[in-house]
Design a protein around this motif. Sequence first.
Motif, PDB file in Angstrom:
ATOM      1  N   LYS A   1       0.811  -1.221   0.000  1.00  0.00           N
ATOM      2  CA  LYS A   1       0.000   0.000   0.000  1.00  0.00           C
ATOM      3  C   LYS A   1       0.842   1.268   0.000  1.00  0.00           C
ATOM      4  O   LYS A   1       0.339   2.356  -0.263  1.00  0.00           O
ATOM      5  N   THR A   2       2.124   1.136   0.371  1.00  0.00           N
ATOM      6  CA  THR A   2       2.998   2.315   0.393  1.00  0.00           C
ATOM      7  C   THR A   2       4.192   2.111  -0.545  1.00  0.00           C
ATOM      8  O   THR A   2       5.265   2.670  -0.326  1.00  0.00           O
ATOM      9  N   ALA A   3       3.978   1.287  -1.577  1.00  0.00           N
ATOM     10  CA  ALA A   3       5.081   0.959  -2.498  1.00  0.00           C
ATOM     11  C   ALA A   3       5.678   2.215  -3.143  1.00  0.00           C
ATOM     12  O   ALA A   3       6.869   2.264  -3.436  1.00  0.00           O
ATOM     13  N   ASP A   4       4.838   3.238  -3.339  1.00  0.00           N
ATOM     14  CA  ASP A   4       5.330   4.472  -3.958  1.00  0.00           C
ATOM     15  C   ASP A   4       6.110   5.339  -2.963  1.00  0.00           C
ATOM     16  O   ASP A   4       6.684   6.351  -3.338  1.00  0.00           O
ATOM     17  N   ARG A   5       6.121   4.953  -1.697  1.00  0.00           N
ATOM     18  CA  ARG A   5       6.867   5.721  -0.676  1.00  0.00           C
ATOM     19  C   ARG A   5       7.873   4.810   0.020  1.00  0.00           C
ATOM     20  O   ARG A   5       7.946   4.747   1.244  1.00  0.00           O
TER      21      ARG A   5
END
Lengths: 451, 89
Positions: free
Chosen positions: A174-178
């Motif tokens: 869910k936080t792959a982009d961060r």
Amino acid sequence: MLNTKDILETIHMIEDENLDIRTITMGISLFDCCSTDPDTTCTKIYDKITTYAKNLVAVGNELETRYGIPIINKRISVTPISMIMAASGGDPVKYALTLEKASREVGVNFIGGFSALVQKGFTKSDEALINSIPEALAVTDHICSSVNIGSTKAGINMDAVKLMGKIVKEAAEKTADRNCIGAAKLVVFCNAPDDNPFMAGAFHGAGEPECVINVGVSGPGVVRSALSKIPDGDITDVADVVKKTAFKITRIGQLVANEAAKMLNVPFGIVDLSLAPTPAVGDSVAHILEEMGLEQCGCHGTTAALAILNDAVKKGGTMASSHVGGLSGAFIPVSEDAGMIDAAVSGALSIQKLEAMTAVCSVGLDMIVVPGNTTPEVISAIIADEAAIGMINTKTTAVRLIPAIGKDVGDTLEFGGLLGSGPVMPLSEISPAKFINRGGRIPAPIQSLKN
Amino acid sequence: MRAVITVVGKDMVGILAKVSGFCSEYSANVIEVSQTILQDMFCMIMLVDLKACTVEFSDFAKALQKSGEELNLSVHVMHEDIFNTMHHI
């Protein structure tokens, strides 16, 4: 009059060896916020935190100036939210957003306690909270979550172990982009302490008072520097130097804790006498082990060196503080320690060696970046192994793994700040799936029968 | 409260006079002073009582540190308790 040498030693520790107070953590009980309506409960939670912790950051800053020692973090821990929402129910994410709003209002670095204690089984609200963790950590910045899945007294809840493998993976996805930061704010415990001031695992246990001040010290650089002055000492000398240095470090923690408690008009709880590394040069636990004589952290001998360090830190620190608690010992978070990062990159440090080290360190497998395609069952199996070490040895163990989504061995995940950066470490790909999918409970070990 | 002032830097004429002048300006009473010179490095430690100090401790510390920087001196002002706690049981 104070001795000139002593004064200069203290200043040298702070200026050149990164001695700092790692955290002042205010524990706040939220039990009186319970109501039958989720909105009312959230309003009460927000009001209570922003009232009790109103001056926390200001007091921390004032003490920093008065004593000339950096106080890196001001944090809050709260009663495990699964207990609070048991009465009011509703969407757990709402509670996380309430905590986030409160943390922004009072200006703290983190709030810990989006937690559930499920060592023997789930309540309905435990299950709801755990399932909401990935979402809650994705939509907030300052919330830390922990789940206790086992204890020496209760054994290990293997249904929870199975579930947490999936939750850790989802938190990263869910936080792959961060940089998969969600997983870095989530820790899975066995024998979780009620008064730990360190994140991500801080929560305010059910037996804790209304409000309390806990302080976590640090100072790996100071210990290393002290050891560098006895290059030819034997191991007895090494243990002795660590002990004396830990005493001095902890005394500062005790002083700050007493003063913070007095200024905030809140009782003092404990000092957590931990050696907590940061990625900064000269602030590494791995470098202490290397100073003891290891060519690089992770080689044979590392477990013994860490055992000496961990034990001597506790012995020195215990004498220096009126109440010791939390995790107390040497932390070995891979991404937060310059020496550990180097050792992991060069291949000197493997996950197997880290697991052995966790039997003698203060916590467990911490801030370890693993391949993004790691299955939930493998993550669960790592949690089970680690919890078993904690359960049998009557110690706290924990797992904070970060599946690096889209990355593999050879890549690196950069968090920045205190969380540092971690190379993706290889794991065994042989499947433990059948074992994990059995579910059930590992019975409490014979060590639990002490009465 | 009592604070410890430490001053370290290259030796030059008038460091002690400057620091004690600064203290008197803010009504900080100097209780003890010790100073040594190692090679050409000046190192002074001063214990001062800030009971009658005319400004807040943080302002006093900041102002003294700033005037030290102007002379290339490293100045620390810290509450004496941090040293007492660390080195005395």
